[in-house]
Design a protein around this motif. Structure first.
Motif, mmCIF file in Angstrom:
data_model
loop_
_atom_site.group_PDB
_atom_site.id
_atom_site.type_symbol
_atom_site.label_atom_id
_atom_site.label_comp_id
_atom_site.label_asym_id
_atom_site.label_seq_id
_atom_site.Cartn_x
_atom_site.Cartn_y
_atom_site.Cartn_z
ATOM 1 N N VAL A 52 2.079 4.093 -28.688
ATOM 2 C CA VAL A 52 2.154 2.837 -29.377
ATOM 3 C C VAL A 52 3.363 2.242 -28.832
ATOM 4 O O VAL A 52 4.494 2.739 -28.547
ATOM 5 C CB VAL A 52 2.833 3.314 -30.935
ATOM 6 C CG1 VAL A 52 2.872 2.230 -31.684
ATOM 7 C CG2 VAL A 52 1.258 4.226 -31.390
ATOM 8 N N GLN A 53 3.232 0.741 -28.908
ATOM 9 C CA GLN A 53 4.351 -0.012 -28.390
ATOM 10 C C GLN A 53 5.143 -0.610 -29.622
ATOM 11 O O GLN A 53 4.438 -1.306 -30.375
ATOM 12 C CB GLN A 53 3.791 -1.270 -27.382
ATOM 13 C CG GLN A 53 3.678 -0.876 -26.203
ATOM 14 C CD GLN A 53 3.492 -1.975 -25.075
ATOM 15 O OE1 GLN A 53 3.180 -3.397 -25.629
ATOM 16 N NE2 GLN A 53 3.961 -1.794 -24.156
ATOM 17 N N VAL A 149 -0.516 3.913 -40.989
ATOM 18 C CA VAL A 149 -1.247 3.361 -39.490
ATOM 19 C C VAL A 149 -2.444 2.534 -39.887
ATOM 20 O O VAL A 149 -3.125 2.680 -41.016
ATOM 21 C CB VAL A 149 -1.433 4.556 -38.567
ATOM 22 C CG1 VAL A 149 0.028 5.115 -38.362
ATOM 23 C CG2 VAL A 149 -2.334 5.607 -39.175
ATOM 24 N N LEU A 245 2.808 -5.996 -39.439
ATOM 25 C CA LEU A 245 2.456 -5.145 -38.432
ATOM 26 C C LEU A 245 3.473 -5.440 -37.391
ATOM 27 O O LEU A 245 4.561 -6.168 -37.247
ATOM 28 C CB LEU A 245 1.252 -5.817 -37.881
ATOM 29 C CG LEU A 245 -0.217 -5.640 -38.818
ATOM 30 C CD1 LEU A 245 -1.541 -6.356 -37.950
ATOM 31 C CD2 LEU A 245 -0.381 -4.305 -38.793
ATOM 32 N N LEU A 246 3.197 -4.660 -36.030
ATOM 33 C CA LEU A 246 4.156 -4.667 -34.942
ATOM 34 C C LEU A 246 4.090 -6.118 -34.150
ATOM 35 O O LEU A 246 2.849 -6.853 -34.493
ATOM 36 C CB LEU A 246 4.171 -3.779 -34.018
ATOM 37 C CG LEU A 246 4.336 -2.117 -34.501
ATOM 38 C CD1 LEU A 246 4.260 -1.414 -33.350
ATOM 39 C CD2 LEU A 246 5.919 -2.251 -35.004
ATOM 40 N N ASN A 248 2.992 -7.287 -31.506
ATOM 41 C CA ASN A 248 2.463 -7.115 -30.216
ATOM 42 C C ASN A 248 1.304 -8.195 -30.075
ATOM 43 O O ASN A 248 0.740 -8.311 -31.314
ATOM 44 C CB ASN A 248 1.898 -5.798 -30.306
ATOM 45 C CG ASN A 248 3.283 -4.865 -30.124
ATOM 46 O OD1 ASN A 248 4.247 -5.102 -29.591
ATOM 47 N ND2 ASN A 248 3.066 -3.517 -30.273
ATOM 48 N N ASN A 251 -2.574 -4.801 -31.673
ATOM 49 C CA ASN A 251 -2.425 -3.594 -32.510
ATOM 50 C C ASN A 251 -3.680 -2.879 -32.816
ATOM 51 O O ASN A 251 -4.879 -3.750 -32.986
ATOM 52 C CB ASN A 251 -2.160 -4.435 -34.117
ATOM 53 C CG ASN A 251 -0.573 -4.639 -34.088
ATOM 54 O OD1 ASN A 251 0.368 -3.769 -34.384
ATOM 55 N ND2 ASN A 251 -0.239 -6.012 -33.847
ATOM 56 N N LYS A 252 -3.777 -1.722 -32.557
ATOM 57 C CA LYS A 252 -4.984 -0.933 -32.599
ATOM 58 C C LYS A 252 -5.027 0.308 -33.466
ATOM 59 O O LYS A 252 -3.827 0.463 -34.235
ATOM 60 C CB LYS A 252 -5.050 -0.197 -31.117
ATOM 61 C CG LYS A 252 -4.039 0.183 -30.424
ATOM 62 C CD LYS A 252 -4.100 0.462 -28.880
ATOM 63 C CE LYS A 252 -2.900 1.134 -28.295
ATOM 64 N NZ LYS A 252 -2.892 1.022 -26.890
ATOM 65 N N SER A 255 -1.766 2.168 -34.766
ATOM 66 C CA SER A 255 -0.543 1.431 -34.820
ATOM 67 C C SER A 255 0.134 1.413 -36.174
ATOM 68 O O SER A 255 -0.562 1.344 -37.102
ATOM 69 C CB SER A 255 -0.833 -0.153 -34.136
ATOM 70 O OG SER A 255 -1.233 -0.224 -33.138
#
Length: 356
Positions: A52-53, A149, A245-246, A248, A251-252, A255
């Protein structure tokens, strides 16, 4: 709390950290099998090739799983190191109860800046097999809340809100987010996971100067967040922080979803990007640009048993849709503003909830 079955062996094989020495090898690593949970071990939640980033930093989530999938790590100085993926165990600065535990690349530990500046890497393996942070020895590693998540839109793990319909009907509220709501809001209790609700994971939010954030998870219903919704923003009524969300491009599934509040309402309620959510007809929550996903947790629920066959069929169709491009490039000015604010106001501290 979690207790390691081979704690004595890990401590006996502890390697002192001396500048210039080579890192521990796989041959020196020991299984993190648990004596507190027979047949179970500390494992990775997803392959190391698919981390996860978190703001461009790789983070590997940990969990409890079969002992055959156990992580093999070794004590290296006051760190716990995994030679198979060159990663190190971490938690957050302050090491408060409820803080997450994970693996990050060793390179993040040795270099200055993010994420090392907000992380803590010191751990001690105690005689009874528990693992404690050197920063706060009173806290040991255990099984905490299930993290919030992204899951597939039709997943049995997705959350179905008990009062989802009421929140949808109340979306005419104006100025939801950033400022505390004048109304109490509705509790985010779950019908998919009876007796549970969506809650904050940290007892105090993490203050990074430019913004404050808290992780979200699932805990007992009496601790559920009181929320407001305007058709796009889901906000914690008490302090105005919003679901996000992040930041990024991708997002998957897996995440994390967090609660955040920036220094201005326009930033907190960033329109057209990571703060946009829709409460679906059956009570699930999806990011507006990810109609094929929903909010959930790693714990299997009863989503399919509390909704109609028609709603489940619609969720199955939604799960096949492609993600919409939120085109972060067109939000560059706000990203630059956030970066500048972060650089000028950066600090790490824990706030009281009322100061969020």
């Amino acid at each position: 709390s979690l207790k390691l079955k081979h704690a004595k062996k890990i401590c006996k094989c502890r390697k002192q950290k001396v500048d210039g020495d080579e890192k521990p090898t796989r041959r020196e690593a020991v299984s993190l099998e648990l004596s507190s949970h027979p047949g179970q071990a500390i494992v990775l939640m997803r392959p190391t090739s698919d981390p996860v980033q978190v703001f461009k930093a790789n983070f590997h989530q940990l969990g409890i799983g079969p002992k055959d999938s156990a992580l093999h790590m070794c004590a290296w100085g006051d760190n716990i190191y995994d030679p198979s993926c060159d990663c190190i165990l971490m938690t957050f600065q302050g090491s408060y109860k409820g803080d997450g535990i994970g693996l990050v690349p060793y390179s993040d530990f040795v270099k200055p800046g993010w994420p090392g500046c907000v992380s803590h890497f010191g751990f001690e393996i105690n005689e009874d097999g528990t693992i404690s942070s050197t920063q706060n020895p009173d806290c040991v590693v255990g099984i905490g809340l299930y993290p919030l998540v992204l899951v597939a839109r039709n997943s049995p793990n997705r959350f179905i809100l008990k009062y989802g319909k009421n929140l949808r009907e109340g979306k005419t509220l104006s100025k939801v987010g950033h400022f505390p709501s004048q109304q109490r809001g509705l509790p985010l209790e779950l019908s998919s996971h009876p007796g549970f609700g969506i809650t904050v994971q940290f007892s105090s939010p993490l203050n990074l100067g430019a913004y404050r954030y808290n992780a979200l998870g699932m805990d007992t219903a009496e601790d559920a967040i009181q929320a407001s919704y305007d058709g796009r923003i889901i906000s914690k009524a008490e302090d105005g922080s919003v679901f996000s969300l992040l930041l990024n491009k991708v997002n998957k599934v897996g995440s994390p979803v967090m609660l955040w509040r920036a220094n201005s309402r326009s930033m907190t309620c960033w329109k057209g990007a990571i703060n946009d959510f829709v409460i679906n007809k059956e009570g699930s929550i999806s990011p507006m640009h990810l109609p094929n996903m929903a909010l959930g947790c790693p714990c299997l629920g009863h989503a399919k048993n509390v909704i109609t066959v028609e709603d489940q069929a619609f969720a199955d169709k939604q799960s096949l849709l492609k993600a919409k491009d939120i085109t972060l490039s067109r939000h560059s000015p706000r990203r630059v503003m956030l970066l500048i604010s972060f650089l000028f106001n950066f600090r790490v501290s824990k706030l009281k909830v009322k100061d969020m």
